[in-house]
Enzyme design. Structure first.
Site, PDB file in Angstrom:
ATOM      1  NE  ARG A  73      30.600  37.490  37.558  1.00 17.83           N
ATOM      2  CZ  ARG A  73      31.498  37.742  36.425  1.00 17.83           C
ATOM      3  NH1 ARG A  73      32.745  37.306  36.441  1.00 17.83           N
ATOM      4  NH2 ARG A  73      31.021  38.544  35.385  1.00 17.83           N
TER       5      ARG A  73
ATOM      6  CG  PHE B 270      42.655  31.980  40.985  1.00 14.36           C
ATOM      7  CD1 PHE B 270      43.887  32.482  40.526  1.00 14.36           C
ATOM      8  CD2 PHE B 270      42.387  30.787  41.213  1.00 14.36           C
ATOM      9  CE1 PHE B 270      45.136  31.723  40.617  1.00 14.36           C
ATOM     10  CE2 PHE B 270      43.478  29.979  41.379  1.00 14.36           C
ATOM     11  CZ  PHE B 270      44.790  30.352  41.005  1.00 14.36           C
TER      12      PHE B 270
ATOM     13  CB  SER C 223      48.293  37.525  43.148  1.00 13.55           C
ATOM     14  OG  SER C 223      47.737  37.784  41.866  1.00 13.55           O
TER      15      SER C 223
ATOM     16  CG  ASN D 102      50.897  32.082  44.342  1.00 14.68           C
ATOM     17  OD1 ASN D 102      49.910  31.377  44.126  1.00 14.68           O
ATOM     18  ND2 ASN D 102      51.976  32.409  43.903  1.00 14.68           N
TER      19      ASN D 102
ATOM     20  CG  ASP E 279      37.504  32.239  37.307  1.00 15.03           C
ATOM     21  OD1 ASP E 279      37.885  31.684  36.210  1.00 15.03           O
ATOM     22  OD2 ASP E 279      36.898  33.313  37.413  1.00 15.03           O
TER      23      ASP E 279
ATOM     24  CB  CYS F 279      39.563  30.619  30.783  1.00 12.50           C
ATOM     25  SG  CYS F 279      40.973  31.414  31.645  1.00 12.50           S
TER      26      CYS F 279
HETATM   27  N1  SAH Z   1      36.739  35.119  39.113  1.00 13.76           N
HETATM   28  C1  SAH Z   1      36.964  36.586  38.585  1.00 13.76           C
HETATM   29  C2  SAH Z   1      38.061  36.510  37.427  1.00 13.76           C
HETATM   30  C3  SAH Z   1      39.122  35.875  37.708  1.00 13.76           C
HETATM   31  S1  SAH Z   1      40.459  36.048  36.692  1.00 13.76           S
HETATM   32  C4  SAH Z   1      35.683  36.833  38.174  1.00 13.76           C
HETATM   33  O1  SAH Z   1      34.527  36.333  37.969  1.00 13.76           O
HETATM   34  O2  SAH Z   1      35.663  38.247  37.897  1.00 13.76           O
HETATM   35  C5  SAH Z   1      41.895  35.523  37.314  1.00 13.76           C
HETATM   36  C6  SAH Z   1      42.567  36.467  38.481  1.00 13.76           C
HETATM   37  O3  SAH Z   1      43.425  35.569  39.071  1.00 13.76           O
HETATM   38  C7  SAH Z   1      43.047  37.767  38.259  1.00 13.76           C
HETATM   39  O4  SAH Z   1      42.482  38.874  39.026  1.00 13.76           O
HETATM   40  C8  SAH Z   1      44.346  37.666  38.519  1.00 13.76           C
HETATM   41  O5  SAH Z   1      45.002  38.764  38.816  1.00 13.76           O
HETATM   42  C9  SAH Z   1      44.611  36.415  39.643  1.00 13.76           C
HETATM   43  N2  SAH Z   1      45.775  35.551  39.874  1.00 13.76           N
HETATM   44  C10 SAH Z   1      46.411  35.154  38.597  1.00 13.76           C
HETATM   45  N3  SAH Z   1      47.393  34.480  39.460  1.00 13.76           N
HETATM   46  C11 SAH Z   1      47.253  34.135  40.634  1.00 13.76           C
HETATM   47  C12 SAH Z   1      47.781  33.711  41.580  1.00 13.76           C
HETATM   48  N4  SAH Z   1      48.676  32.782  41.476  1.00 13.76           N
HETATM   49  N5  SAH Z   1      47.420  34.045  43.057  1.00 13.76           N
HETATM   50  C13 SAH Z   1      46.432  34.765  43.087  1.00 13.76           C
HETATM   51  N6  SAH Z   1      45.740  35.308  42.164  1.00 13.76           N
HETATM   52  C14 SAH Z   1      46.240  35.388  40.842  1.00 13.76           C
END
Ligand code: SAH
Length: 390
Positions: free
Chosen positions: A210, A225, A247, A273, A294, A334
């Site tokens: 980040r 995400f 989401s 989504n 991510d 990950c």
């Molecule tokens: N980038 C963030 C961590 C992301 S973790 C950071 O640095 O803090 C992944 C995230 O994706 C989670 O918050 C989860 O709720 C979300 N997520 C999972 N599947 C998803 C989807 N299909 N659409 C949107 N968000 C999603």
């Protein structure tokens, strides 16, 4: 202390141990022992030669997790020394933040234990019966050595089931967790919900990524995400506008509070989504200068691989469709079950399918407070590529 019971390995198990891997699979035990989960055992070769001391698991496919390859006493002093080592590493490698991982399982010699510190408030996760048995002693040790402001047990992780450990209510067993709890990550302040947030509150493994991404901010940015806005908060300062797609309503609400906390106004949170959002964005002809992808681990097991690869390919293709010339893609995976070389190849393929030439600026992994044991390839899970359209 009584001597630990002995367990013998097969010849194959012995060779595996000598390769340095800290786990032994059940098939590599010479006989199924009659032991309780979490017992400390003395591990021996088929001929009775000493190979180390390990925690026994009664359920998991991973029958043994080595605690030490030596014959030293595994007592309070042993764990105190391990903790000192873990702290010394963090003192060397963690900068400009008060939120980091203090203990990371095998990589710190604490198999099945994770301890994160958020401004002196500890979040503890126990993932093995061997550690569960020792938890009261470990908590005392943390109180003495770390003088924490609070200690919260996050015994609600699904993976505990694999070891037959119960999923428990989140419990603060020492001190109080302030509401709100705020930590500093470089130039950014972030809210942490130790009790209900994903993982133990933040995705600390992405911290350095980040920070590194923050330097490359410009124009219109998409953080897909987004969780609580981790990347977006670092990117906002250098951007015209940051759109967050997530989401989880709870995570997005925290992201908005984080924006307020940092005086950021160019934040556009979208609850959606990511897959549908990206598809629609392409249809609407939107463009971005920086895109962060991510996603959560799509391939939790080898069985999930085909679907996971398809998911990653779709996301990355969409990103290449949406990026402006010279645009930057920060793309992460990950999933341990997708290796770095494979992920690189997948991103290359995505670019080729979209007719774009891309160049790799950086290959990154987890932050330095999340070290990976070289002998445990499973711990090399996080990939984060910075790719620029040429
Ligand atoms: N980038 C963030 C961590 C992301 S973790 C950071 O640095 O803090 C992944 C995230 O994706 C989670 O918050 C989860 O709720 C979300 N997520 C999972 N599947 C998803 C989807 N299909 N659409 C949107 N968000 C999603």
């Amino acid at each position: 202390m009584p001597l630990p019971p002995a367990i013998r390995l097969t010849g194959k198990g012995r060779r595996w141990r000598l390769s340095g891997h800290p786990w032994i699979y059940r098939d590599d035990l010479a006989a199924e022992p009659d032991l309780a989960a979490g017992e400390l055992v003395r591990v021996e070769s088929p001929r009775g030669e000493f190979l180390g001391q390990a925690f026994y698991s009664a359920l998991s496919r991973i029958a043994l997790r080595f605690v030490t390859f030596d014959s030293e006493a595994v007592d309070d002093n042993f764990w105190a020394a391990r903790l000192d080592n873990a702290l010394a590493l963090r003192a060397r490698v963690v900068r400009d933040t008060d939120a980091c991982r203090l203990i990371y399982g095998e990589a710190d010699g604490f198999p099945g234990l994770v301890v994160d510190s958020y401004a002196g408030h500890l979040a503890v996760q126990v993932l093995h019966p061997g550690m569960e048995r020792r938890l009261p002693d470990l908590i005392n040790l943390f109180k003495v050595r770390l003088a924490p402001a609070s200690i919260t047990l996050r015994q609600d992780a699904e993976v505990r089931r694999l070891e037959g450990l119960p999923l428990e209510e989140v419990q603060t067993v020492w001190g109080n967790v302030p509401d709100p709890l705020v930590v500093q990550e470089g130039p950014v302040r972030c809210l942490v919900d130790i009790r209900a947030g994903q993982k133990t509150g933040l995705f600390l493994d992405q911290r350095e990524n980040r920070l590194a991404a923050g330097f490359l901010a410009r124009g219109e940015i998409l953080d897909a995400f987004a969780y609580q806005g981790g990347f977006a908060l670092h990117l906002a300062a250098g951007a015209k506008k940051v759109t967050l797609v997530e989401s989880s309503a709870a995570a997005l609400a925290m992201a908005q509070e984080n924006a307020r906390l940092n005086g950021i106004a160019n934040f556009e949170p979208v609850r959606a989504n990511v897959f549908s959002f990206l598809k629609k964005a392409v249809q609407e002809g939107r463009r971005y200068d920086v895109i962060v992808l991510d996603p959560p681990a799509f391939a939790k097991s080898r069985r999930d691989r085909p679907a996971a690869l398809k998911g990653y390919l779709e996301l990355n293709r969409r990103a290449f469709q949406l990026l402006r010339p010279q645009g930057l893609l920060v793309t992460c995976s990950c999933s341990y079950n997708v290796r770095e070389e494979e992920f690189l190849d997948l991103v290359r393929q995505a670019a080729a399918l979209e007719g774009r030439q891309a160049r790799l600026l950086e290959r990154r992994g987890a932050a330095r407070d999340h070290p990976a044991l070289l002998s445990l390839p499973e711990s090399l899970y996080l990939k984060c590529l910075f790719v620029e359209i040429f």
